[in-house]
Scaffold this active site. Structure first.
Site, PDB file in Angstrom:
ATOM      1  N   HIS A  32      -0.534  -4.358  -8.696  1.00  0.00           N
ATOM      2  CA  HIS A  32       0.303  -5.500  -8.327  1.00  0.00           C
ATOM      3  C   HIS A  32       0.802  -6.232  -9.570  1.00  0.00           C
ATOM      4  O   HIS A  32       0.046  -6.925 -10.245  1.00  0.00           O
ATOM      5  CB  HIS A  32      -0.470  -6.455  -7.410  1.00  0.00           C
ATOM      6  CG  HIS A  32      -0.807  -5.841  -6.101  1.00  0.00           C
ATOM      7  ND1 HIS A  32      -2.094  -5.484  -5.746  1.00  0.00           N
ATOM      8  CD2 HIS A  32      -0.024  -5.495  -5.043  1.00  0.00           C
ATOM      9  CE1 HIS A  32      -2.083  -4.948  -4.540  1.00  0.00           C
ATOM     10  NE2 HIS A  32      -0.851  -4.943  -4.090  1.00  0.00           N
ATOM     11  N   HIS A  39       3.521   1.542  -1.985  1.00  0.00           N
ATOM     12  CA  HIS A  39       2.222   2.173  -1.728  1.00  0.00           C
ATOM     13  C   HIS A  39       1.809   1.948  -0.283  1.00  0.00           C
ATOM     14  O   HIS A  39       2.426   1.173   0.448  1.00  0.00           O
ATOM     15  CB  HIS A  39       1.153   1.661  -2.700  1.00  0.00           C
ATOM     16  CG  HIS A  39       0.963   0.184  -2.706  1.00  0.00           C
ATOM     17  ND1 HIS A  39       1.796  -0.681  -3.401  1.00  0.00           N
ATOM     18  CD2 HIS A  39       0.037  -0.622  -2.115  1.00  0.00           C
ATOM     19  CE1 HIS A  39       1.390  -1.925  -3.240  1.00  0.00           C
ATOM     20  NE2 HIS A  39       0.321  -1.919  -2.452  1.00  0.00           N
ATOM     21  N   CYS A  74      -6.249  -7.216   5.532  1.00  0.00           N
ATOM     22  CA  CYS A  74      -5.342  -6.140   5.132  1.00  0.00           C
ATOM     23  C   CYS A  74      -6.107  -5.209   4.196  1.00  0.00           C
ATOM     24  O   CYS A  74      -7.206  -5.540   3.752  1.00  0.00           O
ATOM     25  CB  CYS A  74      -4.125  -6.687   4.395  1.00  0.00           C
ATOM     26  SG  CYS A  74      -3.101  -7.818   5.353  1.00  0.00           S
ATOM     27  N   HIS A  76      -5.820  -1.279   1.575  1.00  0.00           N
ATOM     28  CA  HIS A  76      -5.134  -0.100   1.045  1.00  0.00           C
ATOM     29  C   HIS A  76      -5.922   1.154   1.396  1.00  0.00           C
ATOM     30  O   HIS A  76      -7.153   1.148   1.339  1.00  0.00           O
ATOM     31  CB  HIS A  76      -5.001  -0.195  -0.475  1.00  0.00           C
ATOM     32  CG  HIS A  76      -4.221  -1.382  -0.936  1.00  0.00           C
ATOM     33  ND1 HIS A  76      -4.824  -2.529  -1.403  1.00  0.00           N
ATOM     34  CD2 HIS A  76      -2.887  -1.601  -0.990  1.00  0.00           C
ATOM     35  CE1 HIS A  76      -3.888  -3.405  -1.737  1.00  0.00           C
ATOM     36  NE2 HIS A  76      -2.708  -2.875  -1.497  1.00  0.00           N
ATOM     37  N   GLU A  94     -14.511  -6.891   3.599  1.00  0.00           N
ATOM     38  CA  GLU A  94     -13.906  -8.223   3.535  1.00  0.00           C
ATOM     39  C   GLU A  94     -14.576  -9.231   4.464  1.00  0.00           C
ATOM     40  O   GLU A  94     -14.675 -10.413   4.130  1.00  0.00           O
ATOM     41  CB  GLU A  94     -12.413  -8.137   3.853  1.00  0.00           C
ATOM     42  CG  GLU A  94     -11.638  -7.318   2.834  1.00  0.00           C
ATOM     43  CD  GLU A  94     -10.136  -7.489   2.936  1.00  0.00           C
ATOM     44  OE1 GLU A  94      -9.683  -8.461   3.585  1.00  0.00           O
ATOM     45  OE2 GLU A  94      -9.415  -6.662   2.363  1.00  0.00           O
ATOM     46  N   TYR A 111       7.302  -3.788   4.014  1.00  0.00           N
ATOM     47  CA  TYR A 111       7.873  -5.019   3.476  1.00  0.00           C
ATOM     48  C   TYR A 111       7.767  -5.043   1.954  1.00  0.00           C
ATOM     49  O   TYR A 111       6.990  -4.310   1.353  1.00  0.00           O
ATOM     50  CB  TYR A 111       7.162  -6.251   4.054  1.00  0.00           C
ATOM     51  CG  TYR A 111       5.784  -6.490   3.497  1.00  0.00           C
ATOM     52  CD1 TYR A 111       5.568  -7.403   2.473  1.00  0.00           C
ATOM     53  CD2 TYR A 111       4.679  -5.782   3.976  1.00  0.00           C
ATOM     54  CE1 TYR A 111       4.300  -7.616   1.955  1.00  0.00           C
ATOM     55  CE2 TYR A 111       3.415  -5.989   3.464  1.00  0.00           C
ATOM     56  CZ  TYR A 111       3.231  -6.907   2.453  1.00  0.00           C
ATOM     57  OH  TYR A 111       1.981  -7.101   1.926  1.00  0.00           O
ATOM     58  N   GLU A 121       4.331  -7.669  -3.714  1.00  0.00           N
ATOM     59  CA  GLU A 121       3.713  -6.750  -2.746  1.00  0.00           C
ATOM     60  C   GLU A 121       4.823  -5.837  -2.245  1.00  0.00           C
ATOM     61  O   GLU A 121       5.919  -6.309  -1.894  1.00  0.00           O
ATOM     62  CB  GLU A 121       3.091  -7.506  -1.572  1.00  0.00           C
ATOM     63  CG  GLU A 121       1.782  -8.196  -1.880  1.00  0.00           C
ATOM     64  CD  GLU A 121       0.585  -7.258  -1.870  1.00  0.00           C
ATOM     65  OE1 GLU A 121       0.788  -6.020  -1.846  1.00  0.00           O
ATOM     66  OE2 GLU A 121      -0.544  -7.757  -1.899  1.00  0.00           O
ATOM     67  N   GLU A 123       4.877  -2.528   0.259  1.00  0.00           N
ATOM     68  CA  GLU A 123       3.985  -1.668   1.026  1.00  0.00           C
ATOM     69  C   GLU A 123       4.637  -1.078   2.267  1.00  0.00           C
ATOM     70  O   GLU A 123       5.423  -1.743   2.948  1.00  0.00           O
ATOM     71  CB  GLU A 123       2.764  -2.481   1.488  1.00  0.00           C
ATOM     72  CG  GLU A 123       1.943  -3.049   0.354  1.00  0.00           C
ATOM     73  CD  GLU A 123       0.763  -3.876   0.829  1.00  0.00           C
ATOM     74  OE1 GLU A 123      -0.173  -4.051   0.040  1.00  0.00           O
ATOM     75  OE2 GLU A 123       0.774  -4.351   1.987  1.00  0.00           O
ATOM     76  N   TRP A 168       4.183 -11.726   5.010  1.00  0.00           N
ATOM     77  CA  TRP A 168       4.088 -10.546   5.867  1.00  0.00           C
ATOM     78  C   TRP A 168       3.591 -10.899   7.272  1.00  0.00           C
ATOM     79  O   TRP A 168       4.018 -10.287   8.248  1.00  0.00           O
ATOM     80  CB  TRP A 168       3.228  -9.459   5.225  1.00  0.00           C
ATOM     81  CG  TRP A 168       1.815  -9.851   4.909  1.00  0.00           C
ATOM     82  CD1 TRP A 168       0.729  -9.790   5.737  1.00  0.00           C
ATOM     83  CD2 TRP A 168       1.331 -10.368   3.658  1.00  0.00           C
ATOM     84  NE1 TRP A 168      -0.391 -10.237   5.089  1.00  0.00           N
ATOM     85  CE2 TRP A 168      -0.067 -10.596   3.827  1.00  0.00           C
ATOM     86  CE3 TRP A 168       1.932 -10.645   2.437  1.00  0.00           C
ATOM     87  CZ2 TRP A 168      -0.853 -11.096   2.788  1.00  0.00           C
ATOM     88  CZ3 TRP A 168       1.140 -11.144   1.409  1.00  0.00           C
ATOM     89  CH2 TRP A 168      -0.227 -11.363   1.591  1.00  0.00           C
TER      90      TRP A 168
END
Length: 198
Positions: A32, A39, A74, A76, A94, A111, A121, A123, A168
């Site tokens: 980032h 990604h 959220c 990855h 998290e 977005y 961001e 993604e 987002w």
């Protein structure tokens, strides 16, 4: 369930082309920047049995949008990981949570957003809904606060004060509302119902 939280700074993200085809990996701690490459990621909205929605405030140590309220969590994907496995891993990391009933809401969502510091961001970020099984033990490296609230009230709050939430999340709620009722996935019907959408 462990109560020791270990940041995953040595993790990676999966880079992809505009069609969503995987092209390689990149260290998560370095991806980032002001020129973040496209990604793979996901967003997840967690509901309890009364259709309250979990919203979380991003930890102040987060590189992007620190301290901003957003959807439940959220994450990855790793190179070898199915999205359902990634969702389970991130829920544990998290929130210290186990999730059930994972279902896709917006399979094509993507977005690009730039925060106040200029960090981007970028993604391909399908949206999911799930239920929580048990209690939460949020990771302070990821979540500074969390609240369970009626989902339709959360939607109203995002509409009234979009600047207080992640961009987002606002775009995702708009996208859910824009899908015709007869074209919603089963997961979208669940989340749309909780949000008070016809």
């Amino acid at each position: 369930m462990s109560t020791t939280h270990v940041p995953t700074t040595a993790d990676h993200v999966v880079l992809c082309d505009d069609a969503g085809e995987r092209t390689g990996t990149f260290p998560r701690a370095e991806v980032h920047t002001t020129d973040t490459p496209l990604h793979l990621a996901f967003s997840c909205y967690l509901l309890d049995d009364a259709d309250n929605l979990l919203i979380t405030r991003r930890a102040l140590v987060k590189r992007t949008w620190p301290g901003v309220w957003t959807n439940s969590f959220c994450g990855h994907l790793r190179w070898t990981e199915a999205v359902e496995d990634s969702i389970a891993r991130h829920a544990e990391h998290e929130l210290g949570a186990t999730v059930t009933g994972v279902d896709v809401v917006l399979p094509e969502f993507r977005y690009r957003a730039v925060d106040a510091s200029g960090v981007v961001e970028h993604e391909i970020c399908p949206v999911y809904v799930a239920r929580v099984d048990g209690d939460l033990t949020p990771n302070p490296d990821e979540v500074s606060e969390h609240v369970w609230a009626p989902a339709h009230e959360v939607r109203a709050a995002v509409q009234a004060t979009p600047w207080a939430f992640s961009p987002w999340m606002g775009w995702q709620l708009e996208a859910i509302a824009a899908v015709r009722a007869d074209e919603r996935t089963p997961g979208a019907r669940v989340l749309a119902g909780a949000l008070g959408l016809a």
